[in-house]
Motif scaffolding. Structure first.
Motif, mmCIF file in Angstrom:
data_model
loop_
_atom_site.group_PDB
_atom_site.id
_atom_site.type_symbol
_atom_site.label_atom_id
_atom_site.label_comp_id
_atom_site.label_asym_id
_atom_site.label_seq_id
_atom_site.Cartn_x
_atom_site.Cartn_y
_atom_site.Cartn_z
ATOM 1 N N ASP A 1 -9.758 1.565 -9.849
ATOM 2 C CA ASP A 1 -9.269 1.815 -10.584
ATOM 3 C C ASP A 1 -7.902 0.890 -11.075
ATOM 4 N N VAL A 2 -8.265 -0.137 -12.348
ATOM 5 C CA VAL A 2 -6.657 -0.993 -12.899
ATOM 6 C C VAL A 2 -5.826 0.336 -12.907
ATOM 7 N N PHE B 1 0.716 -1.088 -0.218
ATOM 8 C CA PHE B 1 -0.175 0.099 -0.287
ATOM 9 C C PHE B 1 1.391 1.329 -0.111
ATOM 10 N N ARG B 2 1.022 2.297 -0.931
ATOM 11 C CA ARG B 2 1.712 3.123 -1.030
ATOM 12 C C ARG B 2 0.673 4.059 -1.536
ATOM 13 N N PRO B 3 1.652 5.777 -1.038
ATOM 14 C CA PRO B 3 0.525 7.169 -0.550
ATOM 15 C C PRO B 3 0.654 7.181 -2.569
ATOM 16 N N ALA B 4 -0.362 7.659 -2.268
ATOM 17 C CA ALA B 4 -1.361 8.507 -3.933
ATOM 18 C C ALA B 4 -0.380 9.798 -4.517
ATOM 19 N N ILE C 1 -3.744 -0.769 -8.201
ATOM 20 C CA ILE C 1 -5.158 -0.930 -8.182
ATOM 21 C C ILE C 1 -5.024 1.054 -7.373
ATOM 22 N N GLY C 2 -5.832 1.208 -7.290
ATOM 23 C CA GLY C 2 -6.123 2.287 -6.717
ATOM 24 C C GLY C 2 -7.914 2.117 -6.150
ATOM 25 N N ILE C 3 -8.072 2.556 -5.387
ATOM 26 C CA ILE C 3 -9.452 2.181 -4.431
ATOM 27 C C ILE C 3 -10.024 3.749 -3.864
ATOM 28 N N GLU C 4 -11.163 4.130 -4.955
ATOM 29 C CA GLU C 4 -11.808 5.506 -4.100
ATOM 30 C C GLU C 4 -13.517 5.192 -3.250
ATOM 31 N N GLN C 5 -14.057 5.826 -2.525
ATOM 32 C CA GLN C 5 -15.464 5.658 -2.133
ATOM 33 C C GLN C 5 -16.082 7.389 -2.874
ATOM 34 N N HIS C 6 -17.357 7.281 -3.605
ATOM 35 C CA HIS C 6 -18.300 8.062 -3.703
ATOM 36 C C HIS C 6 -19.060 7.760 -3.394
ATOM 37 N N GLY C 7 -19.861 7.872 -3.008
ATOM 38 C CA GLY C 7 -21.220 7.817 -1.537
ATOM 39 C C GLY C 7 -21.165 6.307 -2.189
#
Length: 124
Positions: free
Chosen positions: A73-74, A45-48, A61-67
């Motif tokens: 995001d691959v 796990f690395r910082p943005a 991959i990245g993961i985000e929460q929108h509601g």
């Protein structure tokens, strides 16, 4: 990274999860080779801020929460194509013993993606 490498070499684990503040591409490549040699799955796990840094990783991959939408995001997929997958309606266990929409903890938010990939990044 040294500690992660030592755990992998000890062959006491089949998977290792680690949170890194910083790492150079040479050290990451060395860790990748050790993990492959010892048949160990390593998730970093690395910082943005590391999103645009070089990496020997086969999958990023990245993961985000929108509601109620969780966006996966691959960024990089060896042998495949980068892309974005929106997952709606996921419910996770909550502290009250029920289920609710997922939310990222303060620590996880530090690691979420901060920008959309550019054309050059998508070609990585």
């Amino acid at each position: 990274l040294w500690a992660v490498e030592q755990v992998v070499k000890s062959e006491t684990s089949s998977a290792v999860l680690a949170w890194l503040a910083a790492a150079d591409d040479v050290a990451l490549r060395r860790l990748q080779l050790v993990a492959e040699q010892h048949d160990c799955w390593v998730v970093l796990f690395r910082p943005a801020s590391a999103r645009n840094a070089r990496s020997p990783a086969a999958l990023r991959i990245g993961i985000e929460q929108h509601g109620s939408i969780t966006r996966l995001d691959v960024v990089k997929c060896r042998g495949g194509r980068p892309g974005i997958l929106d997952l709606e309606g996921l419910l996770w266990p909550d502290s009250a013993g029920g289920y609710s929409e997922p939310s990222l903890s303060a620590k996880a938010q530090r690691y979420e993606r901060v920008a959309e990939p550019s054309t050059a990044e998508a070609a990585e």
